[in-house]
Design an enzyme around this catalytic site. Structure first.
Site, PDB file in Angstrom:
ATOM      1  CE  LYS A  10      -3.732  -2.370   2.510  1.00 14.64           C
ATOM      2  NZ  LYS A  10      -4.594  -2.316   3.724  1.00 14.64           N
TER       3      LYS A  10
ATOM      4  CE1 TYR B 251      -9.134  -3.050   0.910  1.00 15.09           C
ATOM      5  CE2 TYR B 251      -8.386  -1.005  -0.092  1.00 15.09           C
ATOM      6  CZ  TYR B 251      -8.128  -2.154   0.643  1.00 15.09           C
ATOM      7  OH  TYR B 251      -6.862  -2.399   1.105  1.00 15.09           O
TER       8      TYR B 251
ATOM      9  CG  PHE C  58     -12.994   1.743   7.562  1.00  9.21           C
ATOM     10  CD1 PHE C  58     -12.484   1.105   6.439  1.00  9.21           C
ATOM     11  CD2 PHE C  58     -13.627   0.966   8.534  1.00  9.21           C
ATOM     12  CE1 PHE C  58     -12.599  -0.265   6.265  1.00  9.21           C
ATOM     13  CE2 PHE C  58     -13.755  -0.416   8.372  1.00  9.21           C
ATOM     14  CZ  PHE C  58     -13.229  -1.032   7.232  1.00  9.21           C
TER      15      PHE C  58
ATOM     16  CG  ASN D   1      -3.339  -2.712   7.159  1.00  7.21           C
ATOM     17  OD1 ASN D   1      -3.230  -2.252   6.021  1.00  7.21           O
ATOM     18  ND2 ASN D   1      -4.339  -3.480   7.525  1.00  7.21           N
TER      19      ASN D   1
ATOM     20  CG  HIS E 212      -5.015  -6.355  -0.267  1.00 10.26           C
ATOM     21  ND1 HIS E 212      -6.212  -6.477   0.408  1.00 10.26           N
ATOM     22  CD2 HIS E 212      -5.123  -7.147  -1.365  1.00 10.26           C
ATOM     23  CE1 HIS E 212      -7.007  -7.302  -0.276  1.00 10.26           C
ATOM     24  NE2 HIS E 212      -6.377  -7.724  -1.348  1.00 10.26           N
TER      25      HIS E 212
ATOM     26  CD  GLU F 256      -8.599  -9.042  -3.616  1.00  3.45           C
ATOM     27  OE1 GLU F 256      -7.426  -9.453  -3.440  1.00  3.45           O
ATOM     28  OE2 GLU F 256      -9.381  -8.819  -2.674  1.00  3.45           O
TER      29      GLU F 256
END
Ligand code: IDP
Length: 136
Positions: free
Chosen positions: A10, A50, A58, A114, A117, A128
């Site tokens: 990310k 997402y 969020f 974080n 992914h 994906e």
């Protein structure tokens, strides 16, 4: 049996210079890289990626984060690759869930930021990989 998973470093992982660290851990685990691209993510791609979180509070902030800088998208292949990378990544919350020794446990502190992914199931991996690498 070999399978494929989608890994993203990310924007926080890229800006902190952790791309090599993540790739190194993938390779040391015995998994292979099938495709790799540094990508500037459109809002549309982020929202599709997402989509399952669309109703979460969020969501807007997550899309803004993922589109806020380049990500490194990687198709990883190997025996039990989906679960194996989830293990390398550690739990979603880098402090409460990810253990030391995992990527998030070693380098992260915030739930949103974080670092990586990894697809969470065979169905997600297929969806994906098709989304991020339509020509693969
Ligand atoms: P995962 O990435 O470990 O599979 P998911 O629950 O699918 O976790 O969440 C997707 C991403 O959304 C997380 O990696 C994290 O960046 C972000 N996220 C999850 N929960 C929260 C939260 O409570 N606040 C802010 N961001 C979150």
């Amino acid at each position: 049996m070999s399978e494929r998973t989608l890994v993203l470093v990310k924007p926080d992982g890229v800006s902190r210079g952790l791309v090599g660290e993540v790739i190194s851990r993938i390779e040391r685990k015995g998994l292979s890289l099938v495709a790799l691209e540094l990508k500037h993510v459109s809002k549309e791609l982020a929202e599709q990626h997402y989509a399952e979180h669309k109703e979460r509070p969020f969501f807007g902030s997550l899309v803004e984060f993922i589109t806020g800088g380049p990500v490194v998208a990687i198709v990883v292949e190997g025996v039990r690759a989906i679960a194996a990378f989830r293990q390398l990544a550690g739990g979603t919350d880098p402090v409460e869930k990810a253990v030391p020794g995992s990527i998030r446990g070693d380098f992260g502190t915030e739930v949103q930021y974080n670092l990586v992914h990894g697809s969470d199931s065979a169905d997600s991996a297929k969806r994906e990989i098709d989304l991020w690498f339509p020509n693969l």
